[in-house]
Structure formats: structure tokens, C-alpha cells
Design a protein around this motif. Structure first.
Motif, PDB file in Angstrom:
ATOM      1  N   GLU A  36       4.752  28.616 161.567  1.00  0.00           N
ATOM      2  CA  GLU A  36       3.918  27.583 160.953  1.00  0.00           C
ATOM      3  C   GLU A  36       3.182  28.086 159.709  1.00  0.00           C
ATOM      4  O   GLU A  36       2.919  27.315 158.782  1.00  0.00           O
ATOM      5  CB  GLU A  36       2.914  27.059 161.983  1.00  0.00           C
ATOM      6  CG  GLU A  36       3.574  26.313 163.128  1.00  0.00           C
ATOM      7  CD  GLU A  36       2.655  26.123 164.328  1.00  0.00           C
ATOM      8  OE1 GLU A  36       2.994  25.318 165.214  1.00  0.00           O
ATOM      9  OE2 GLU A  36       1.596  26.787 164.386  1.00  0.00           O
ATOM     10  N   LEU A  37       2.856  29.370 159.684  1.00  0.00           N
ATOM     11  CA  LEU A  37       2.158  29.934 158.528  1.00  0.00           C
ATOM     12  C   LEU A  37       3.035  29.963 157.276  1.00  0.00           C
ATOM     13  O   LEU A  37       2.560  29.773 156.158  1.00  0.00           O
ATOM     14  CB  LEU A  37       1.701  31.365 158.837  1.00  0.00           C
ATOM     15  CG  LEU A  37       0.385  31.562 159.587  1.00  0.00           C
ATOM     16  CD1 LEU A  37       0.254  33.012 160.028  1.00  0.00           C
ATOM     17  CD2 LEU A  37      -0.806  31.159 158.728  1.00  0.00           C
TER      18      LEU A  37
ATOM     19  N   LYS B  18      -6.590  25.452 160.286  1.00  0.00           N
ATOM     20  CA  LYS B  18      -6.963  24.188 160.938  1.00  0.00           C
ATOM     21  C   LYS B  18      -5.739  23.530 161.572  1.00  0.00           C
ATOM     22  O   LYS B  18      -5.773  23.101 162.733  1.00  0.00           O
ATOM     23  CB  LYS B  18      -7.616  23.260 159.916  1.00  0.00           C
ATOM     24  CG  LYS B  18      -8.116  21.941 160.508  1.00  0.00           C
ATOM     25  CD  LYS B  18      -8.774  21.091 159.430  1.00  0.00           C
ATOM     26  CE  LYS B  18      -9.242  19.753 159.990  1.00  0.00           C
ATOM     27  NZ  LYS B  18      -9.876  18.917 158.928  1.00  0.00           N
ATOM     28  N   LEU B  19      -4.646  23.441 160.815  1.00  0.00           N
ATOM     29  CA  LEU B  19      -3.421  22.846 161.357  1.00  0.00           C
ATOM     30  C   LEU B  19      -2.845  23.696 162.484  1.00  0.00           C
ATOM     31  O   LEU B  19      -2.307  23.161 163.460  1.00  0.00           O
ATOM     32  CB  LEU B  19      -2.386  22.682 160.249  1.00  0.00           C
ATOM     33  CG  LEU B  19      -2.397  21.362 159.476  1.00  0.00           C
ATOM     34  CD1 LEU B  19      -1.385  21.395 158.353  1.00  0.00           C
ATOM     35  CD2 LEU B  19      -2.131  20.183 160.406  1.00  0.00           C
TER      36      LEU B  19
ATOM     37  N   ALA C  21      -1.933  20.992 170.618  1.00  0.00           N
ATOM     38  CA  ALA C  21      -0.844  20.109 171.049  1.00  0.00           C
ATOM     39  C   ALA C  21       0.101  20.835 171.997  1.00  0.00           C
ATOM     40  O   ALA C  21       0.591  20.253 172.971  1.00  0.00           O
ATOM     41  CB  ALA C  21      -0.078  19.602 169.823  1.00  0.00           C
ATOM     42  N   TYR C  22       0.345  22.120 171.714  1.00  0.00           N
ATOM     43  CA  TYR C  22       1.215  22.913 172.591  1.00  0.00           C
ATOM     44  C   TYR C  22       0.602  23.051 173.978  1.00  0.00           C
ATOM     45  O   TYR C  22       1.296  22.935 174.999  1.00  0.00           O
ATOM     46  CB  TYR C  22       1.442  24.292 171.972  1.00  0.00           C
ATOM     47  CG  TYR C  22       2.430  25.146 172.716  1.00  0.00           C
ATOM     48  CD1 TYR C  22       3.791  25.049 172.454  1.00  0.00           C
ATOM     49  CD2 TYR C  22       2.017  26.051 173.689  1.00  0.00           C
ATOM     50  CE1 TYR C  22       4.710  25.827 173.130  1.00  0.00           C
ATOM     51  CE2 TYR C  22       2.931  26.839 174.379  1.00  0.00           C
ATOM     52  CZ  TYR C  22       4.276  26.728 174.093  1.00  0.00           C
ATOM     53  OH  TYR C  22       5.178  27.496 174.774  1.00  0.00           O
TER      54      TYR C  22
ATOM     55  N   THR D  59       5.469  18.674 158.661  1.00  0.00           N
ATOM     56  CA  THR D  59       4.458  18.669 159.727  1.00  0.00           C
ATOM     57  C   THR D  59       4.702  17.586 160.781  1.00  0.00           C
ATOM     58  O   THR D  59       4.606  17.872 161.981  1.00  0.00           O
ATOM     59  CB  THR D  59       3.055  18.517 159.108  1.00  0.00           C
ATOM     60  OG1 THR D  59       2.772  19.685 158.318  1.00  0.00           O
ATOM     61  CG2 THR D  59       1.985  18.374 160.183  1.00  0.00           C
ATOM     62  N   PRO D  60       5.018  16.328 160.405  1.00  0.00           N
ATOM     63  CA  PRO D  60       5.254  15.312 161.452  1.00  0.00           C
ATOM     64  C   PRO D  60       6.371  15.689 162.417  1.00  0.00           C
ATOM     65  O   PRO D  60       6.301  15.394 163.613  1.00  0.00           O
ATOM     66  CB  PRO D  60       5.619  14.054 160.647  1.00  0.00           C
ATOM     67  CG  PRO D  60       4.967  14.245 159.323  1.00  0.00           C
ATOM     68  CD  PRO D  60       5.064  15.720 159.054  1.00  0.00           C
ATOM     69  N   LEU D  61       7.404  16.359 161.911  1.00  0.00           N
ATOM     70  CA  LEU D  61       8.513  16.748 162.776  1.00  0.00           C
ATOM     71  C   LEU D  61       8.083  17.834 163.764  1.00  0.00           C
ATOM     72  O   LEU D  61       8.519  17.842 164.927  1.00  0.00           O
ATOM     73  CB  LEU D  61       9.693  17.228 161.933  1.00  0.00           C
ATOM     74  CG  LEU D  61      11.080  17.231 162.598  1.00  0.00           C
ATOM     75  CD1 LEU D  61      11.408  15.865 163.156  1.00  0.00           C
ATOM     76  CD2 LEU D  61      12.138  17.666 161.592  1.00  0.00           C
ATOM     77  N   MET D  62       7.218  18.750 163.325  1.00  0.00           N
ATOM     78  CA  MET D  62       6.695  19.774 164.239  1.00  0.00           C
ATOM     79  C   MET D  62       5.909  19.131 165.381  1.00  0.00           C
ATOM     80  O   MET D  62       6.073  19.487 166.552  1.00  0.00           O
ATOM     81  CB  MET D  62       5.804  20.757 163.489  1.00  0.00           C
ATOM     82  CG  MET D  62       6.537  21.867 162.769  1.00  0.00           C
ATOM     83  SD  MET D  62       7.482  22.969 163.858  1.00  0.00           S
ATOM     84  CE  MET D  62       6.178  23.762 164.790  1.00  0.00           C
ATOM     85  N   PHE D  63       5.070  18.161 165.046  1.00  0.00           N
ATOM     86  CA  PHE D  63       4.285  17.506 166.095  1.00  0.00           C
ATOM     87  C   PHE D  63       5.158  16.623 166.985  1.00  0.00           C
ATOM     88  O   PHE D  63       4.830  16.398 168.153  1.00  0.00           O
ATOM     89  CB  PHE D  63       3.135  16.707 165.473  1.00  0.00           C
ATOM     90  CG  PHE D  63       1.957  17.562 165.091  1.00  0.00           C
ATOM     91  CD1 PHE D  63       1.061  18.007 166.059  1.00  0.00           C
ATOM     92  CD2 PHE D  63       1.762  17.946 163.779  1.00  0.00           C
ATOM     93  CE1 PHE D  63      -0.007  18.818 165.717  1.00  0.00           C
ATOM     94  CE2 PHE D  63       0.688  18.749 163.421  1.00  0.00           C
ATOM     95  CZ  PHE D  63      -0.203  19.181 164.397  1.00  0.00           C
ATOM     96  N   THR D  64       6.286  16.136 166.450  1.00  0.00           N
ATOM     97  CA  THR D  64       7.258  15.441 167.297  1.00  0.00           C
ATOM     98  C   THR D  64       7.829  16.394 168.342  1.00  0.00           C
ATOM     99  O   THR D  64       8.000  16.037 169.516  1.00  0.00           O
ATOM    100  CB  THR D  64       8.394  14.854 166.442  1.00  0.00           C
ATOM    101  OG1 THR D  64       7.866  13.949 165.486  1.00  0.00           O
ATOM    102  CG2 THR D  64       9.414  14.125 167.321  1.00  0.00           C
TER     103      THR D  64
END
Length: 470
Positions: A292-293, A302-303, A310-311, A355-360
Motif C-alpha cells: 500500500e505504501l 491515514k489510509l 478494514a482488514y 484505492t476503491p479496488l483495495m477496499f473491495t
């Protein structure tokens, strides 16, 4: 059980130590994981910062600057060094933990769960103190490895888990055990989620040191709770030596001593299933922050905190999902559903560039952690009450071996595959999860009820296992 029945001359029953109140074990696990998750991403980001500074790389965490340096060989070197030192810390701790985890769990069958909880709490305290010195004094990052080794010598988090799950098995019924195990794992997850949210914001506001100081304060409270508030679940604790091979032999006998039906074969195969699941979980978690970095995601602290929260949210959603699915499905099929969603999540991570795909991908993991409580409960039902500590000591050994494999495989594979497919380790994890899916399905199909055999409690009589351990 060793130290009872046939060993009266060597160990005598002792009264339980006085406690302020008979508290459950869940607060210990909650506080411990809160402190560990608070430190984990902070430690990784601190390593990134140190290596960036040493190599003269301006590792600014804005997306624009990150993408501008996406092909910079210095940034690639920072990623590789961070990944490798994370692996060194894990290897140092896990190699030592392979010996201590098999020793301490079986020891707790005799002396009770409280001594192991206190010892493991002190080990986590020692590790955070070393980390504080590294951050405050800018010591060499190799001291992080020393802290992990010292922690593993005294029990580490795996010792807490062995004592915690064994104490739950001591007091739960066969019908409620799966859910009680899930509650324990939910405590781990909720603590991790809260720590992740706090850690990300705090790191942005005040730097690296303060999260470690909070972890230190929490671990002091946890140690005091373990010593004076936890209600002992072993009915008749007995004095016995800690450093003896008999404790290790009791682990070995779990898998080789004849038992009813094919329960020992089930024990080995379920252990293989949990080994594979933990390898994938910890391997993916190990590289997640670095993934992610770096480009193309280029998340800031923050993200990363939101992502880690979320994990860890999957622990809570898995608990709720388990409770609902148990109303209409057997535990085995609940675990299979969890594995299916876990595989989907890993595939999404492998191809996530935004980012949206990671949270998916995180969303697909909402049921992925129903797997381990189901397997732990099935394992617990395969042994007698007097073997619960030895069993969860064996599970801790499996856990440590899996984490060792995960750290070695994923942290080595990640930098090696950066040039052609950054998300390849996640695809590998998805493929590996088919192994436990097949094993659990086959075990349920061939002997669907062997794991529910009930064993009498022979704590007052010499058993074949105890006799062989003398």
C-alpha cells in the motif's frame, strides 16, 4: 495428564492463587492484540522512514511524488530493505517460538493458565521496551530483531493464544465451543481495528514514538490483570518443572497415540488445514503495508490505518456471520464459504491498482475468519480435557511454523516479483487456500462426526498418554 494421577510424588496439588475477581481471558487477548497492531504498521513505516533517510530517498507520502518515483531504483531498494528486515524480525521470533510454544502450553495443563498468561504478558512488555529504545535513540534496526527474539523466549503472543484458547476449551461445552472460539478471535479483530484507526491518525500527528508508549502502558495493565484478575480454569493446578522433555513428548503423543476411530488422523489433517490458512493470512498481512505504501497505490499513514482497520473488521463480521450461518449450516460448510470469500479477496488484491479496488478486496474478506475458529473447535473436540493445553500448544507450534513460512515466502517473493507482477504473492495465497478447502470437505464427507467424539475427563486417573510421558 502428566503431573497428575501417576506422578503424585513429583507434583502436588496446590491451591489457586488469590485473585481480585474471576475475570475471563478475553480482555487479555484484546489488550495484547491492540498493543501489537498499534506497533505493527508503525514499525513497518518506521523502517521505511529509516531506510529512506539512510539512502537519501525523499519518500514523501503524497501520491504524486510516489508515482513520480515509481521507477526510481532507490525507492525499489527501500521497499526491498523494508521487506527483508520485516522478514528478519519474524524469522528471529518464530524460530525461537517453535521451541517455547511447544513447551509452555503443555506446562499450563499442569500449573494452570495464569502462569503462562503472566509470562507471555511480560514477554510483550520486554519487546515494546526494546522498540521504544530503538525509536527514541535511533538505534540500529537490528535491535528490533533482538526484541522479537527476547519476546519469543518468554512466550510471545502465541503463548497468550495457547493459554487463552485452552482456557475457553476448559469451560465451554462441545456445542458452544465453536462460537466461543469465534468470540476470542473477534476480540483479536476488534482490538486490531481500533488500534489501526488510532495508529494511523496518531502517527500523522505526533510521529513514531507515542504509539509505542501507549502500547507499553496497555501491556502493564494486561500483565496486572493476568496476575491478579484472571480466573484460573484448571481445576487442580499442580507444581511441575517447566524445562523438561515430557512437555514436548505430550505434544508428540497427541498425533501418534492410538485413539477412538481415526481421530488422530483427523488431528493431523486439520492441523495441516489451519497451517495453510495461517500461512496465507500472515503472509498477505506481512506485505500489505509495503504494497500500500508503494506505487501505484501510494497510501499515506491515514489510509494505511483505514486499510488495516478494514482488514481487522473481518473478525467482527466473521463472528456475526458465523452466528447466523450456524442456524442453517454445519460448521464445515460455514468454513468452506469463508474460504471462498478469502480466495476472492486475494485475487482482487493481486490486481488492485486503485484505492476503491483495495477496499473491495477487504470487503470480500468479511467471512474469511470463520475458518480458524471452526478448525480450532474441531481440534479441541478430538482430545480430552486434560490435553487441551498440549493441543493448543501444538496449534501454537503450527501457527509459528506457518508464520515462519509465510514471512520467508511472501517477504522474499514480493521483491522478486516486483518487475513483472507486484500482486503475484496474493495470487499464490489464493491458490494455496484451495488446500484447506479440499481437506475440510473431504474430512466432513468421509467421517462427518468423528471430530465430535466426547472424551471423558481422566484428570484424576493415569491415562495411556500420561503413562507414556513419565
Amino acid at each position: 495428564m502428566e503431573g497428575r494421577g501417576g506422578s503424585r510424588r513429583e507434583s502436588r496439588a496446590r491451591p489457586s492463587a488469590a485473585v481480585l475477581f474471576r475475570g475471563p481471558v478475553e480482555p487479555v487477548i484484546f489488550i495484547a492484540n491492540f498493543a501489537l497492531v498499534l506497533q505493527g504498521p508503525v514499525t513497518t513505516q518506521y523502517l521505511w522512514h529509516r531506510f529512506s533517510t539512510d539512502l537519501g530517498f525523499n519518500g514523501t507520502r503524497t501520491k504524486e511524488s510516489c508515482n513520480n518515483h515509481s521507477v526510481d531504483p532507490t525507492m525499489r531498494e527501500v521497499e526491498t530493505l523494508t521487506s527483508h528486515w520485516t522478514m528478519y524480525m519474524n524469522l528471529g521470533g518464530f524460530l525461537v517460538g517453535l521451541f517455547t510454544s511447544t513447551l509452555l502450553g503443555a506446562w499450563s495443563d499442569c500449573v494452570g493458565r495464569r502462569p503462562l498468561l503472566v509470562l507471555a504478558s511480560l514477554s510483550l512488555l520486554l519487546q515494546v521496551i526494546v522498540s521504544i529504545f530503538v525509536v527514541q535513540l535511533d538505534l540500529h534496526v537490528g535491535f528490533f530483531v533482538l526484541g522479537r527474539i527476547l519476546c519469543a523466549l518468554l512466550g510471545d503472543f502465541s503463548g497468550l493464544l495457547a493459554a487463552g484458547f485452552a482456557s475457553v476449551a476448559d469451560v465451554s461445552t462441545s456445542q458452544s465451543r465453536t462460537f466461543r472460539m469465534a468470540v476470542m478471535e473477534a476480540c483479536i479483530g476488534v482490538a486490531g481495528m481500533l488500534a489501526s484507526l488510532l495508529g494511523g491518525h496518531w502517527l500523522r500527528a505526533q510521529g513514531y514514538a507515542n504509539p509505542f508508549w501507549l502500547a507499553l502502558a496497555l501491556l502493564i495493565v494486561m500483565t496486572l490483570y493476568s496476575a491478579f484478575c484472571f480466573g484460573e480454569t484448571v481445576k487442580e493446578p499442580t507444581h511441575t518443572k517447566l524445562f523438561t522433555l515430557r512437555h514436548h513428548r505430550s505434544i508428540f503423543q497427541l498425533y501418534v497415540t492410538p485413539a477412538l476411530g481415526k481421530s488422530r488422523k483427523h488431528l493431523a489433517l486439520y492441523s495441516l488445514a489451519v497451517f495453510t490458512v495461517i500461512t496465507v493470512h500472515f503472509g498477505a498481512q506481512d506485505i500489505m503495508t509495503i504494497y500500500e505504501l508503494s506505487a501505484p497505490l501510494c497510501w499515506d499513514s491515514k489510509l494505511i490505518g483505514y486499510g488495516s482497520a478494514a482488514y481487522n473488521l473481518q473478525y467482527l463480521t466473521s463472528l456475526l456471520g458465523l452466528r447466523l450461518l450456524q442456524c442453517c449450516l454445519a460448521d464445515t460448510w460455514v468454513a468452506e464459504i469463508g474460504l471462498a470469500f478469502n480466495i476472492l479477496g486475494m485475487v482482487v488484491f493481486a490486481f488492485a491498482t486503485i484505492t476503491p479496488l483495495m477496499f473491495t478486496g477487504y470487503g470480500f474478506l468479511f467471512l474469511s475468519l470463520v475458518i480458524t475458529p471452526v478448525i480450532r473447535a474441531k481440534l479441541s473436540k478430538l482430545v480430552s480435557k486434560s490435553e487441551q493445553g498440549a493441543l493448543f500448544s501444538a496449534v501454537s507450534c503450527v501457527n509459528n511454523t506457518a508464520m515462519l513460512m509465510a514471512s520467508g515466502i511472501f517477504n522474499s517473493l514480493y521483491p522478486a516479483t516486483l518487475s513483472f507482477m507486484k500482486g503475484f504473492p496474493f495470487l499464490l495465497g489464493a491458490g494455496l487456500l484451495f488446500i484447506p478447502a479440499i481437506l475440510i470437505g473431504v474430512l466432513e464427507k468421509v467421517h462427518p462426526h468423528d471430530e465430535f467424539q466426547q472424551f471423558p475427563d481422566h484428570s484424576d486417573l493415569p491415562s495411556p498418554e500420561a503413562t507414556g510421558a513419565k
